[in-house]
Design a protein around this motif. Structure first.
Motif, PDB file in Angstrom:
ATOM      1  N   ALA A  69       0.952  -1.149  -0.021  1.00 45.47           N
ATOM      2  CA  ALA A  69      -0.011   0.070  -0.154  1.00 45.47           C
ATOM      3  C   ALA A  69       0.841   1.250   0.019  1.00 45.47           C
ATOM      4  CB  ALA A  69      -0.995  -0.134   1.235  1.00 45.47           C
ATOM      5  N   LEU A  70       1.949   1.407   0.856  1.00 47.53           N
ATOM      6  CA  LEU A  70       2.560   2.559   0.650  1.00 47.53           C
ATOM      7  C   LEU A  70       3.530   2.678  -0.461  1.00 47.53           C
ATOM      8  CD1 LEU A  70       4.121   2.165   4.639  1.00 47.53           C
ATOM      9  CD2 LEU A  70       2.204   3.573   3.474  1.00 47.53           C
ATOM     10  N   THR A  71       3.880   1.598  -0.949  1.00 47.34           N
ATOM     11  CA  THR A  71       4.647   1.658  -2.223  1.00 47.34           C
ATOM     12  C   THR A  71       3.755   2.401  -3.342  1.00 47.34           C
ATOM     13  OG1 THR A  71       5.712  -0.268  -1.783  1.00 47.34           O
ATOM     14  CG2 THR A  71       6.141   0.437  -4.012  1.00 47.34           C
ATOM     15  N   TRP A  72       2.392   1.899  -3.529  1.00 50.85           N
ATOM     16  CA  TRP A  72       1.518   2.241  -4.478  1.00 50.85           C
ATOM     17  C   TRP A  72       1.377   3.869  -4.303  1.00 50.85           C
ATOM     18  CZ3 TRP A  72      -2.020  -2.424  -3.339  1.00 50.85           C
ATOM     19  CH2 TRP A  72      -1.475  -3.505  -3.933  1.00 50.85           C
ATOM     20  N   LEU A  73       1.084   4.039  -3.004  1.00 52.49           N
ATOM     21  CA  LEU A  73       0.749   5.448  -2.513  1.00 52.49           C
ATOM     22  C   LEU A  73       1.913   6.391  -2.996  1.00 52.49           C
ATOM     23  CD1 LEU A  73      -0.995   5.129   0.683  1.00 52.49           C
ATOM     24  CD2 LEU A  73      -2.119   6.076  -1.403  1.00 52.49           C
ATOM     25  N   PHE A  74       3.301   5.763  -2.463  1.00 56.58           N
ATOM     26  CA  PHE A  74       4.391   6.596  -3.009  1.00 56.58           C
ATOM     27  C   PHE A  74       4.520   7.011  -4.415  1.00 56.58           C
ATOM     28  CE2 PHE A  74       9.003   6.788  -4.021  1.00 56.58           C
ATOM     29  CZ  PHE A  74       9.298   7.825  -3.328  1.00 56.58           C
ATOM     30  N   PHE A  75       4.413   5.996  -5.165  1.00 55.79           N
ATOM     31  CA  PHE A  75       4.722   6.078  -6.725  1.00 55.79           C
ATOM     32  C   PHE A  75       3.414   6.894  -7.333  1.00 55.79           C
ATOM     33  CE2 PHE A  75       7.755   2.830  -6.170  1.00 55.79           C
ATOM     34  CZ  PHE A  75       8.867   3.492  -6.850  1.00 55.79           C
ATOM     35  N   GLY A  76       2.025   6.580  -6.630  1.00 57.01           N
ATOM     36  CA  GLY A  76       1.094   7.446  -7.005  1.00 57.01           C
ATOM     37  C   GLY A  76       1.161   9.114  -7.083  1.00 57.01           C
ATOM     38  N   ALA A  77       1.618   9.252  -5.761  1.00 59.06           N
ATOM     39  CA  ALA A  77       1.860  10.656  -5.443  1.00 59.06           C
ATOM     40  C   ALA A  77       2.879  11.308  -6.375  1.00 59.06           C
ATOM     41  CB  ALA A  77       2.372  11.034  -3.966  1.00 59.06           C
ATOM     42  N   ALA A 109      -6.774   8.665  -9.935  1.00 62.85           N
ATOM     43  CA  ALA A 109      -6.438   8.248 -11.145  1.00 62.85           C
ATOM     44  C   ALA A 109      -4.760   7.636 -11.090  1.00 62.85           C
ATOM     45  CB  ALA A 109      -6.719   9.148 -12.285  1.00 62.85           C
ATOM     46  N   ALA A 110      -4.157   8.581 -10.330  1.00 59.59           N
ATOM     47  CA  ALA A 110      -2.551   8.558 -10.263  1.00 59.59           C
ATOM     48  C   ALA A 110      -2.277   7.014  -9.579  1.00 59.59           C
ATOM     49  CB  ALA A 110      -1.980   9.623  -9.903  1.00 59.59           C
ATOM     50  N   PHE A 111      -3.120   7.105  -8.499  1.00 62.63           N
ATOM     51  CA  PHE A 111      -2.870   5.890  -7.530  1.00 62.63           C
ATOM     52  C   PHE A 111      -3.332   4.638  -8.281  1.00 62.63           C
ATOM     53  CE2 PHE A 111      -4.893   3.026  -4.227  1.00 62.63           C
ATOM     54  CZ  PHE A 111      -3.786   2.782  -3.672  1.00 62.63           C
ATOM     55  N   LEU A 112      -4.571   4.570  -8.876  1.00 65.72           N
ATOM     56  CA  LEU A 112      -4.876   3.523 -10.008  1.00 65.72           C
ATOM     57  C   LEU A 112      -3.840   3.152 -10.923  1.00 65.72           C
ATOM     58  CD1 LEU A 112      -8.770   4.084 -10.177  1.00 65.72           C
ATOM     59  CD2 LEU A 112      -7.506   2.407  -8.630  1.00 65.72           C
ATOM     60  N   PHE A 113      -3.291   4.296 -11.512  1.00 65.01           N
ATOM     61  CA  PHE A 113      -2.148   3.983 -12.455  1.00 65.01           C
ATOM     62  C   PHE A 113      -1.045   3.264 -11.840  1.00 65.01           C
ATOM     63  CE2 PHE A 113       1.556   5.569 -15.072  1.00 65.01           C
ATOM     64  CZ  PHE A 113       1.305   4.688 -16.433  1.00 65.01           C
ATOM     65  N   SER A 114      -0.724   3.631 -10.723  1.00 66.93           N
ATOM     66  CA  SER A 114       0.606   3.301  -9.793  1.00 66.93           C
ATOM     67  C   SER A 114       0.290   1.603  -9.651  1.00 66.93           C
ATOM     68  CB  SER A 114       0.667   3.812  -8.668  1.00 66.93           C
ATOM     69  OG  SER A 114       1.739   3.250  -7.766  1.00 66.93           O
ATOM     70  N   HIS A 125      -6.649   1.833 -20.098  1.00 65.24           N
ATOM     71  CA  HIS A 125      -7.442   3.299 -20.278  1.00 65.24           C
ATOM     72  C   HIS A 125      -6.422   4.193 -19.861  1.00 65.24           C
ATOM     73  CE1 HIS A 125     -10.766   6.098 -19.847  1.00 65.24           C
ATOM     74  NE2 HIS A 125     -10.292   6.388 -18.561  1.00 65.24           N
ATOM     75  N   ARG A 126      -5.512   3.987 -19.061  1.00 66.74           N
ATOM     76  CA  ARG A 126      -4.470   4.967 -18.617  1.00 66.74           C
ATOM     77  C   ARG A 126      -3.194   4.348 -19.083  1.00 66.74           C
ATOM     78  NH1 ARG A 126      -8.074   5.955 -14.414  1.00 66.74           N
ATOM     79  NH2 ARG A 126      -7.842   3.854 -13.537  1.00 66.74           N
ATOM     80  N   VAL A 127      -2.557   5.075 -20.013  1.00 71.58           N
ATOM     81  CA  VAL A 127      -1.219   4.679 -20.537  1.00 71.58           C
ATOM     82  C   VAL A 127      -0.333   5.859 -20.435  1.00 71.58           C
ATOM     83  CG1 VAL A 127      -2.325   5.071 -22.852  1.00 71.58           C
ATOM     84  CG2 VAL A 127      -0.230   3.483 -22.456  1.00 71.58           C
ATOM     85  N   ILE A 128       1.026   5.610 -20.461  1.00 73.25           N
ATOM     86  CA  ILE A 128       1.963   6.790 -20.594  1.00 73.25           C
ATOM     87  C   ILE A 128       2.395   7.037 -22.030  1.00 73.25           C
ATOM     88  CG2 ILE A 128       3.684   4.981 -20.484  1.00 73.25           C
ATOM     89  CD1 ILE A 128       5.356   7.097 -18.818  1.00 73.25           C
ATOM     90  N   THR A 129       2.609   8.397 -22.273  1.00 74.26           N
ATOM     91  CA  THR A 129       3.010   8.816 -23.522  1.00 74.26           C
ATOM     92  C   THR A 129       4.427   8.936 -23.814  1.00 74.26           C
ATOM     93  OG1 THR A 129       2.807  11.188 -23.000  1.00 74.26           O
ATOM     94  CG2 THR A 129       0.670   9.907 -23.832  1.00 74.26           C
ATOM     95  N   ASP A 130       4.950   8.939 -25.018  1.00 73.56           N
ATOM     96  CA  ASP A 130       6.205   9.091 -25.303  1.00 73.56           C
ATOM     97  C   ASP A 130       6.796  10.649 -25.185  1.00 73.56           C
ATOM     98  OD1 ASP A 130       5.231  10.087 -27.449  1.00 73.56           O
ATOM     99  OD2 ASP A 130       6.095   8.614 -29.020  1.00 73.56           O
ATOM    100  N   GLN A 131       6.013  11.492 -24.752  1.00 68.92           N
ATOM    101  CA  GLN A 131       6.192  12.983 -24.751  1.00 68.92           C
ATOM    102  C   GLN A 131       6.690  13.389 -23.326  1.00 68.92           C
ATOM    103  OE1 GLN A 131       6.720  14.811 -27.484  1.00 68.92           O
ATOM    104  NE2 GLN A 131       6.066  12.866 -28.718  1.00 68.92           N
ATOM    105  N   CYS A 132       6.998  12.176 -22.404  1.00 65.07           N
ATOM    106  CA  CYS A 132       7.262  12.444 -20.972  1.00 65.07           C
ATOM    107  C   CYS A 132       8.448  11.579 -20.526  1.00 65.07           C
ATOM    108  CB  CYS A 132       5.950  12.232 -20.143  1.00 65.07           C
ATOM    109  SG  CYS A 132       5.958  12.478 -18.430  1.00 65.07           S
ATOM    110  N   PRO A 133       9.449  12.279 -20.762  1.00 62.71           N
ATOM    111  CA  PRO A 133      10.755  11.500 -20.099  1.00 62.71           C
ATOM    112  C   PRO A 133      10.925  11.179 -18.702  1.00 62.71           C
ATOM    113  CG  PRO A 133      11.285  14.042 -20.858  1.00 62.71           C
ATOM    114  CD  PRO A 133       9.964  13.480 -21.393  1.00 62.71           C
ATOM    115  N   GLU A 134      10.371  12.125 -18.032  1.00 65.71           N
ATOM    116  CA  GLU A 134      10.485  11.954 -16.714  1.00 65.71           C
ATOM    117  C   GLU A 134       9.635  10.730 -16.213  1.00 65.71           C
ATOM    118  OE1 GLU A 134       9.490  14.687 -18.174  1.00 65.71           O
ATOM    119  OE2 GLU A 134       7.763  15.841 -17.228  1.00 65.71           O
TER     120      GLU A 134
END
Length: 274
Positions: A69-77, A109-114, A125-134
């Motif tokens: 749970a903490l790992t998901w919350l950390f990366f979701g944030a 949505a960020a938490f669910l994506f994490s 439904h949620r997918v990363i794009t190639d315009q975001c190097p970070e």
């Protein structure tokens, strides 16, 4: 030795009453020893894996849930901070804007994506794009760290589940040990049997005498351990435990019971652990 044998012969007097006392080791194998005044508690963290395995089940499950749970919350944030910093949350209705993660419209949505990223669910439904190097760098870090968390926590649970802590519950010892002649020799004997049909491979037995003693220098040792020979020299300690067996300890000159009489054994406070 004849006098000692006579000391164990039956007499007409009543047997002494059983004294209630706390055992050093219980019948189910639990040790009644609690460590106190441990100052260097940081040593438990140097071997975190063994510490987690030795925890009680409720604490292990709590740590298991918190780790994920903490790992998901950390990366979701962090995913939410990236979207907030790039301005993706301000261009949700702008079709010409290329966000870091499509359809990421808030912290939930960020938490669910994490969760989807670390567990490799991939709903689509949620997918990363190639315009975001970070975001690409963060995706790689979460994939690597998530695999490490999975390996660590699943390994802890597997080792904890596979420990045969309750195997001793089906190893039954006789309620009483007896001292009697066997092949003309005075022996301390007790029985042991296995209730399961899946027998232990290469079973062996050891016996320890635990009692207090005082050294010649006057030092008092409250829980002194002494080996009781149950056939180590002859190989009789290796058991084929298909049926109940009688374990015998010969009371000879090397035995700690050599100089003890029957009355001394009745008065003495000791415990035999096998």
């Amino acid at each position: 030795m004849a006098q000692e044998n006579a000391a164990f012969s039956p007499v007409s007097e009543e047997p002494p009453r059983r004294r209630g006392r706390q055992r050093y080791v219980e019948k189910d194998g639990r040790c009644n020893v609690q460590q106190g005044n441990v100052r260097e508690t940081y040593r438990y963290l140097t071997d975190l894996f063994t510490t987690l395995v030795d925890l009680q089940w409720r604490l292990s499950l709590l740590f298991f849930v918190l780790a994920y749970a903490l790992t998901w919350l950390f990366f979701g944030a962090i995913w939410w901070l990236i979207a907030y910093g790039r301005g993706d949350l301000e261009h949700l209705e702008d079709t010409a804007w290329t966000p870091c993660v499509n359809n990421l419209n808030g912290f939930v949505a960020a938490f669910l994506f994490s969760i989807e990223t670390e567990t490799t669910i991939g709903y689509g439904h949620r997918v990363i794009t190639d315009q975001c190097p970070e975001g690409i760098v963060l995706l790689l870090l979460q994939a690597i760290l998530g695999s490490m968390v999975n390996a660590f926590m699943v390994g802890c649970m597997f080792v904890k589940i596979s420990q045969p802590n309750k195997r001793a519950a089906t190893l039954v010892f006789s309620s009483h040990a007896v001292v009697s002649l066997r092949d003309g020799r005075l022996c301390l004997m007790f029985r042991v049997g296995d209730l399961r049909s899946s027998h232990i491979v290469e079973a062996s037995i050891r016996a320890k005498l635990i009692r207090s003693r005082q050294t010649l220098e006057g030092e008092f040792i409250p829980l002194h351990q002494t080996d009781l020979s149950v056939g180590f020299d002859t190989g009789d300690d290796r058991l084929f435990l298909v049926s109940p067996l009688v374990i015998s300890h010969e009371i000879d000159a090397a035995s700690p019971f050599w100089e003890a009489s029957r009355r001394a054994l009745e008065r003495d406070d000791f415990e035999i652990v096998g």
